[in-house]
Motif scaffolding. Structure first.
Motif, mmCIF file in Angstrom:
data_model
loop_
_atom_site.group_PDB
_atom_site.id
_atom_site.type_symbol
_atom_site.label_atom_id
_atom_site.label_comp_id
_atom_site.label_asym_id
_atom_site.label_seq_id
_atom_site.Cartn_x
_atom_site.Cartn_y
_atom_site.Cartn_z
ATOM 1 N N ASN A 147 55.665 -39.046 -64.890
ATOM 2 C CA ASN A 147 54.904 -37.913 -64.358
ATOM 3 C C ASN A 147 55.830 -36.720 -64.142
ATOM 4 O OD1 ASN A 147 55.916 -39.663 -62.317
ATOM 5 N ND2 ASN A 147 54.574 -38.786 -60.783
ATOM 6 N N ARG A 148 55.249 -35.557 -63.923
ATOM 7 C CA ARG A 148 55.998 -34.298 -63.853
ATOM 8 C C ARG A 148 56.414 -33.975 -62.406
ATOM 9 N NH1 ARG A 148 56.770 -30.700 -67.481
ATOM 10 N NH2 ARG A 148 55.148 -31.500 -68.837
ATOM 11 N N PHE A 149 57.652 -33.502 -62.270
ATOM 12 C CA PHE A 149 58.151 -33.059 -60.968
ATOM 13 C C PHE A 149 58.582 -31.597 -60.977
ATOM 14 C CE2 PHE A 149 58.415 -37.629 -60.810
ATOM 15 C CZ PHE A 149 57.799 -37.871 -59.597
ATOM 16 N N SER A 150 58.770 -31.017 -62.149
ATOM 17 C CA SER A 150 59.220 -29.628 -62.225
ATOM 18 C C SER A 150 58.180 -28.659 -61.682
ATOM 19 C CB SER A 150 59.586 -29.256 -63.671
ATOM 20 O OG SER A 150 58.485 -29.437 -64.529
ATOM 21 N N ASP A 151 56.912 -29.071 -61.628
ATOM 22 C CA ASP A 151 55.877 -28.188 -61.094
ATOM 23 C C ASP A 151 55.529 -28.504 -59.635
ATOM 24 O OD1 ASP A 151 54.504 -30.583 -61.416
ATOM 25 O OD2 ASP A 151 52.830 -29.688 -62.531
ATOM 26 N N LEU A 152 56.247 -29.435 -59.024
ATOM 27 C CA LEU A 152 56.024 -29.786 -57.620
ATOM 28 C C LEU A 152 56.444 -28.620 -56.735
ATOM 29 C CD1 LEU A 152 55.207 -32.179 -55.736
ATOM 30 C CD2 LEU A 152 57.624 -32.820 -55.714
ATOM 31 N N LYS A 153 55.618 -28.261 -55.779
ATOM 32 C CA LYS A 153 55.932 -27.149 -54.877
ATOM 33 C C LYS A 153 56.969 -27.584 -53.845
ATOM 34 C CE LYS A 153 51.502 -24.907 -55.361
ATOM 35 N NZ LYS A 153 50.239 -24.543 -54.746
ATOM 36 N N VAL A 154 57.791 -26.655 -53.416
ATOM 37 C CA VAL A 154 58.778 -26.915 -52.362
ATOM 38 C C VAL A 154 58.029 -27.393 -51.113
ATOM 39 C CG1 VAL A 154 60.502 -25.865 -50.842
ATOM 40 C CG2 VAL A 154 60.443 -25.249 -53.271
ATOM 41 N N GLY A 155 58.546 -28.453 -50.501
ATOM 42 C CA GLY A 155 57.927 -29.011 -49.302
ATOM 43 C C GLY A 155 56.848 -30.043 -49.581
ATOM 44 N N ARG A 156 56.701 -30.429 -50.846
ATOM 45 C CA ARG A 156 55.692 -31.418 -51.220
ATOM 46 C C ARG A 156 56.338 -32.666 -51.815
ATOM 47 N NH1 ARG A 156 51.149 -31.869 -49.217
ATOM 48 N NH2 ARG A 156 50.111 -32.427 -51.146
ATOM 49 N N ILE A 157 55.582 -33.754 -51.853
ATOM 50 C CA ILE A 157 56.058 -35.066 -52.291
ATOM 51 C C ILE A 157 55.117 -35.611 -53.363
ATOM 52 C CG2 ILE A 157 56.500 -37.449 -51.552
ATOM 53 C CD1 ILE A 157 56.663 -36.288 -48.653
ATOM 54 N N ARG A 158 55.695 -36.341 -54.323
ATOM 55 C CA ARG A 158 54.908 -37.123 -55.283
ATOM 56 C C ARG A 158 55.488 -38.524 -55.366
ATOM 57 N NH1 ARG A 158 54.337 -32.804 -59.862
ATOM 58 N NH2 ARG A 158 52.554 -31.764 -58.969
ATOM 59 N N TYR A 159 54.610 -39.453 -55.611
ATOM 60 C CA TYR A 159 55.009 -40.834 -55.857
ATOM 61 C C TYR A 159 55.461 -40.933 -57.305
ATOM 62 C CZ TYR A 159 54.563 -45.913 -56.180
ATOM 63 O OH TYR A 159 54.805 -47.242 -56.364
ATOM 64 N N GLY A 160 56.508 -41.707 -57.555
ATOM 65 C CA GLY A 160 56.990 -41.864 -58.917
ATOM 66 C C GLY A 160 57.343 -43.291 -59.237
ATOM 67 N N ILE A 161 57.049 -43.670 -60.468
ATOM 68 C CA ILE A 161 57.434 -44.979 -60.986
ATOM 69 C C ILE A 161 58.490 -44.740 -62.046
ATOM 70 C CG2 ILE A 161 56.668 -46.987 -62.295
ATOM 71 C CD1 ILE A 161 53.960 -46.695 -60.921
ATOM 72 N N LEU A 162 59.614 -45.392 -61.904
ATOM 73 C CA LEU A 162 60.725 -45.232 -62.837
ATOM 74 C C LEU A 162 60.690 -46.363 -63.847
ATOM 75 C CD1 LEU A 162 63.149 -43.334 -63.251
ATOM 76 C CD2 LEU A 162 64.480 -44.893 -61.852
ATOM 77 N N THR A 163 60.772 -45.998 -65.119
ATOM 78 C CA THR A 163 60.733 -47.016 -66.165
ATOM 79 C C THR A 163 62.032 -47.003 -66.959
ATOM 80 O OG1 THR A 163 59.737 -45.510 -67.778
ATOM 81 C CG2 THR A 163 58.230 -46.786 -66.413
ATOM 82 N N THR A 164 62.291 -48.107 -67.606
ATOM 83 C CA THR A 164 63.423 -48.191 -68.527
ATOM 84 C C THR A 164 63.055 -47.449 -69.798
ATOM 85 O OG1 THR A 164 62.627 -50.195 -69.591
ATOM 86 C CG2 THR A 164 64.020 -50.480 -67.621
ATOM 87 N N ASP A 165 64.002 -47.308 -70.708
ATOM 88 C CA ASP A 165 63.703 -46.636 -71.970
ATOM 89 C C ASP A 165 62.716 -47.439 -72.814
ATOM 90 O OD1 ASP A 165 65.599 -48.584 -72.416
ATOM 91 O OD2 ASP A 165 66.908 -47.349 -73.647
ATOM 92 N N GLY A 166 62.522 -48.696 -72.480
ATOM 93 C CA GLY A 166 61.528 -49.528 -73.147
ATOM 94 C C GLY A 166 60.159 -49.486 -72.482
ATOM 95 N N GLY A 167 60.035 -48.715 -71.392
ATOM 96 C CA GLY A 167 58.762 -48.572 -70.709
ATOM 97 C C GLY A 167 58.487 -49.579 -69.620
ATOM 98 N N ARG A 168 59.443 -50.414 -69.296
ATOM 99 C CA ARG A 168 59.258 -51.425 -68.251
ATOM 100 C C ARG A 168 59.553 -50.808 -66.882
ATOM 101 N NH1 ARG A 168 61.869 -57.449 -67.943
ATOM 102 N NH2 ARG A 168 60.446 -58.135 -66.332
ATOM 103 N N ILE A 169 58.689 -51.041 -65.911
ATOM 104 C CA ILE A 169 58.889 -50.519 -64.559
ATOM 105 C C ILE A 169 60.056 -51.243 -63.912
ATOM 106 C CG2 ILE A 169 57.889 -50.320 -62.254
ATOM 107 C CD1 ILE A 169 55.133 -50.113 -63.654
#
Length: 170
Positions: free
Chosen positions: A24-46
């Motif tokens: 998901n995108r974080f570059s458009d997140l406003k200052v003072g705001r939070i988003r949940y993120g899932i980090l995956t490997t280069d193979g797409g595994r969480i």
């Protein structure tokens, strides 16, 4: 073991760097705001999840699972070395303590120890604010993973006992 992994991602390319790492995108997140993120490997595994708070235009605060901080930090460093982006990384897990205050009386407790308005209108869900808890500098994340009102308090580790005692006293 410290609670949660805590990383700082700072620099002109910080948002773009996180956009490449997370689905998901974080570059458009406003200052003072939070988003949940899932980090995956280069193979797409969480392999980890957490939250990302934008503290400034060029600075993000990333939380990871408690046991995942070192692995996520190494992953970030590896990609930063490969991509040559203008980003600085810091693993502040050991330097920053975290306490979660959650439940139906969380706001009442926070009002007693916090120097900012924690009301719903002033401090919305998924807001991140700098404040003081019992006089200690803190970053407060309005998030919750227990289905109740919650505030995650992040503060310098040397203040741990003081903040903990103040929360219990309140």
């Amino acid at each position: 073991m410290p609670t949660l992994g805590k990383l700082l991602v700072k620099g002109p390319d910080a948002g773009a760097f996180l956009d490449r790492l997370y689905p998901n995108r974080f570059s458009d997140l406003k200052v003072g705001r939070i988003r949940y993120g899932i980090l995956t490997t280069d193979g797409g595994r969480i392999f980890d999840d957490g939250t990302i708070a934008r503290l400034a235009e060029d600075e993000f605060y990333v939380t990871t699972t408690s046991t995942g901080a070192d692995g996520v930090f190494q992953w970030f460093e590896w990609w930063n070395a490969s991509w040559h982006m203008d980003v600085e990384l810091a693993n502040v897990t050991g330097a920053v303590a975290a306490v979660n205050v959650a439940g139906p009386n969380a706001r009442k407790l926070m009002e007693k120890v916090c120097d900012v308005d924690v009301g719903n209108d002033a401090f919305s869900y998924l807001d991140a604010k700098h404040a003081h808890i019992a006089g200690a500098p803190a970053l407060i994340l309005r998030i919750g993973f227990v289905g109740e009102l919650g505030y995650e308090i992040h503060f310098p580790s040397p203040h741990g006992e003081h903040v903990w005692d103040a929360l219990f006293e309140a």
